[in-house]
Design a protein around this motif. Structure first.
Motif, PDB file in Angstrom:
ATOM      1  N   UNK A  74      -1.113  51.342  84.920  1.00 40.22           N
ATOM      2  CA  UNK A  74      -2.059  52.577  84.890  1.00 40.22           C
ATOM      3  C   UNK A  74      -2.702  52.689  84.003  1.00 40.22           C
ATOM      4  N   UNK A  75      -2.067  52.126  82.762  1.00 37.05           N
ATOM      5  CA  UNK A  75      -2.376  52.368  81.405  1.00 37.05           C
ATOM      6  C   UNK A  75      -3.747  51.555  81.209  1.00 37.05           C
ATOM      7  N   UNK A  76      -4.041  49.968  81.447  1.00 43.80           N
ATOM      8  CA  UNK A  76      -5.652  49.488  81.614  1.00 43.80           C
ATOM      9  C   UNK A  76      -5.711  50.262  82.489  1.00 43.80           C
ATOM     10  N   UNK A  77      -5.777  50.382  83.410  1.00 43.87           N
ATOM     11  CA  UNK A  77      -7.033  52.475  83.858  1.00 43.87           C
ATOM     12  C   UNK A  77      -7.525  52.783  82.811  1.00 43.87           C
ATOM     13  N   UNK A  78      -6.803  53.059  81.943  1.00 48.50           N
ATOM     14  CA  UNK A  78      -7.115  55.292  81.676  1.00 48.50           C
ATOM     15  C   UNK A  78      -8.073  53.842  80.500  1.00 48.50           C
ATOM     16  N   UNK A  79      -7.399  53.160  79.670  1.00 50.24           N
ATOM     17  CA  UNK A  79      -8.565  51.814  78.601  1.00 50.24           C
ATOM     18  C   UNK A  79      -8.829  51.839  79.329  1.00 50.24           C
ATOM     19  N   UNK A  80      -9.791  51.584  80.499  1.00 53.44           N
ATOM     20  CA  UNK A  80     -10.977  50.696  80.709  1.00 53.44           C
ATOM     21  C   UNK A  80     -11.560  52.091  80.588  1.00 53.44           C
ATOM     22  N   UNK A  81     -11.384  53.181  81.223  1.00 53.37           N
ATOM     23  CA  UNK A  81     -11.805  54.683  81.477  1.00 53.37           C
ATOM     24  C   UNK A  81     -12.474  54.768  79.961  1.00 53.37           C
ATOM     25  N   UNK A  82     -11.746  55.051  79.236  1.00 53.82           N
ATOM     26  CA  UNK A  82     -12.194  55.793  77.518  1.00 53.82           C
ATOM     27  C   UNK A  82     -12.779  55.117  77.348  1.00 53.82           C
ATOM     28  N   UNK A  83     -13.000  53.265  77.561  1.00 56.49           N
ATOM     29  CA  UNK A  83     -13.772  52.339  76.826  1.00 56.49           C
ATOM     30  C   UNK A  83     -14.683  51.714  77.484  1.00 56.49           C
TER      31      UNK A  83
END
Length: 527
Positions: A74-83
């Protein structure tokens, strides 16, 4: 940009070695697979890893439960969106891995010349005299004189954290061993490896199947890393299992070669698998140290000629605790790139290492330097010769596109693809410039609902050297009139310009389908 390419066969000017490395939009053509874990699972760290050059996130189910890995994802998905950096997901199975069960997680000290008993009775407490293990058939599998190795997570080969044992006696189900070096086993998980012995357990265990059915299906995993692949049948069995799980029929299977049995059946495994992971940790114990490089060179060459990704592991172990790699490790990473590897896989270095982001960054920089001196000309000739004549239609188009791009010094190759196959074929010839793979989504239906394919194909190219995917607008079919192709091309060129890989007056090679024909064209950009 590419006229400055030096080859290792040419005399390299010493002054050029001292020139600082120039940062580029794509840190390196070689991809980096990072294992996410305790030290690399927060949104901030994952974002930094993506920016540093990680393009595939590996989830290792040798430890941690489904909930733990779900939170990390879930944290990876957030990071993918933000970066705004695309990242693929790889599920790594446990397979027939033998482990020491250390329930209370106390450190265990073992003294050289002493003795320790390995027992299948998992309810006993782990101690310096007795180590319970998760396999009941050990006494039947080994004989007196066999070597057993125990280390944390992955074998570091560090004498203080891993231990060599020699079997001295078999007592019923218990195995008595002499300790060959003093070591302290610390942490919750120690893996056990017996050199060149077949363990009679399935490659895809029931526990693995449960994780794939729950976690894998829920998260539409892009890659399955099949640990301890020993035969082509292992890959076929895994593929058959995935084909029954909805969208996971599209998941690519990477065979992880970890022992001499996998090495013996390498050619048949390569035919079945979508890619190969050279697990140098385990393999380096099964093989004598002086043979490891031979396997690496032979296996990577075979993968290159088959056009399938080769992933090399265990490159900068010392960075688990240090900010810089050793000189030997830095050279090793570069040699993996010069051998033709597609990707470098980081395990303990990012999972529990103190410097996950710095490790990815440094490995990327070493890869980029090695790519500058990669002898593409020799590689190209070798690949064309291997393919032979008559070439298939697609192979001919792919090799022509790469040859044209190099001759006209194109800054980028743009390829339109829906399955990703054309893009992978172009990457097989290792062009010196990035390949922008424009994945055109396809509409499909199962009679109940419509869905677009494309995201899987785009993410799966993130493990192939030199391939950089982007998803096109689904309203533009891949094989259509030149007008819609032109508008997709404009989007791709704009993306290239925005990312700094294409500048005015650059030449670009475009590979696309028009009707039934495949076309390679060279365009020169104006201001």
């Amino acid at each position: 940009m590419h006229s400055t390419h030096l080859l290792l066969e040419e005399p390299i000017r010493m002054a050029s070695i001292l020139e600082p490395s120039k940062p580029t939009f794509f840190p390196a053509m070689t991809k980096i697979v990072g294992t996410l874990g305790p030290k690399s699972r927060s949104v901030e760290v994952i974002s930094a890893c993506l920016k540093a050059g990680m393009s595939v996130a590996r989830f290792d189910f040798s430890w941690g439960d489904v909930e733990y890995h779900q939170k990390t994802l879930e944290n990876l998905k957030i990071a993918v969106k933000s970066s705004k950096k695309l990242c693929a997901v790889m599920l790594d199975t446990v397979g027939p891995e033998l482990q020491v069960v250390n329930k209370n997680e106390h450190a265990i000290s073992l003294e050289e010349n002493g003795h320790v008993v390995l027992t299948p009775h998992q309810d006993v407490e782990a101690s310096s005299e007795l180590l319970p293990i998760n396999f009941s058939g050990l006494a039947k599998a080994v004989k007196v004189g066999d070597t057993i190795f125990i280390g944390q997570y992955l074998f570091t080969g560090s004498e203080t954290t891993s231990v060599w044992l020699e079997v001295t006696e078999l007592k019923g189900d218990d195995v008595v061993c002499a300790i060959k070096n003093s070591a302290t086993l610390a942490g919750s998980l120690f893996t056990l490896h017996i050199s060149q012995i077949r363990i009679d357990l399935p490659t895809l265990t029931d526990a693995d199947k449960e994780v794939i059915s729950k976690w894998g299906v829920r998260n539409n995993i892009d890659f399955l890393s099949l640990s301890y692949t020993r035969h082509a049948e292992d890959v076929r069995h895994a593929r058959e299992f995935l084909s029954k799980l909805g969208d996971l029929g599209q998941t690519q299977i990477f065979a992880k070669i970890e022992n001499t049995e996998g090495l013996t059946h390498f050619d048949e495994i390569l035919q079945e698998a979508d890619g190969i992971i050279l697990s140098r940790g385990n393999l380096g114990i099964d093989l004598p140290p002086e043979k490891v490089f031979l396997f690496q060179k032979a296996a990577v060459y075979k993968c290159n000629m088959a056009g399938k990704p080769a992933v090399v592991t265990r490159v900068v172990d010392s960075m688990t605790d240090n900010l810089r790699p050793t000189r030997a490790e830095a050279t090793d990473v570069a040699n993996a790139v010069l051998d033709g590897s597609d990707a470098i896989l980081l395990g303990a270095e990012t999972l529990r290492g103190l410097y996950p982001v710095e490790t990815i960054s440094i490995v990327g920089k070493i890869c980029a330097e090695a790519e500058k001196v990669f002898n593409q000309d020799l590689y190209f000739k070798k690949t064309v010769k291997y393919v032979g004549e008559p070439m298939s239609h697609l192979e001919s188009i792919a090799s022509s596109a790469v040859r044209a791009a190099i001759k006209v010094k194109a800054s980028v190759i743009i390829v339109f693809t829906s399955s990703g196959r054309a893009a992978r074929l172009i990457a097989k010839y290792r062009p010196t410039m990035p390949v922008l793979s424009v994945v055109i989504p396809r509409l499909k239906t199962n009679q109940l609902r419509w869905s677009f394919t494309g995201a899987f194909e785009a993410r799966q190219s993130l493990v192939v050297r030199g391939l950089f995917p982007m998803l096109a607008d689904p309203r533009h079919p891949a094989e259509s009139t030149s007008a819609t192709n032109e508008s997709v091309l404009k989007v791709a060129l704009d993306h290239g310009k925005a990312s700094g890989v294409i500048k005015s007056h650059d030449r670009v090679v475009v590979c696309q389908k028009v009707g039934d024909a495949s076309v390679v064209k060279i365009i020169e950009l104006e201001d």
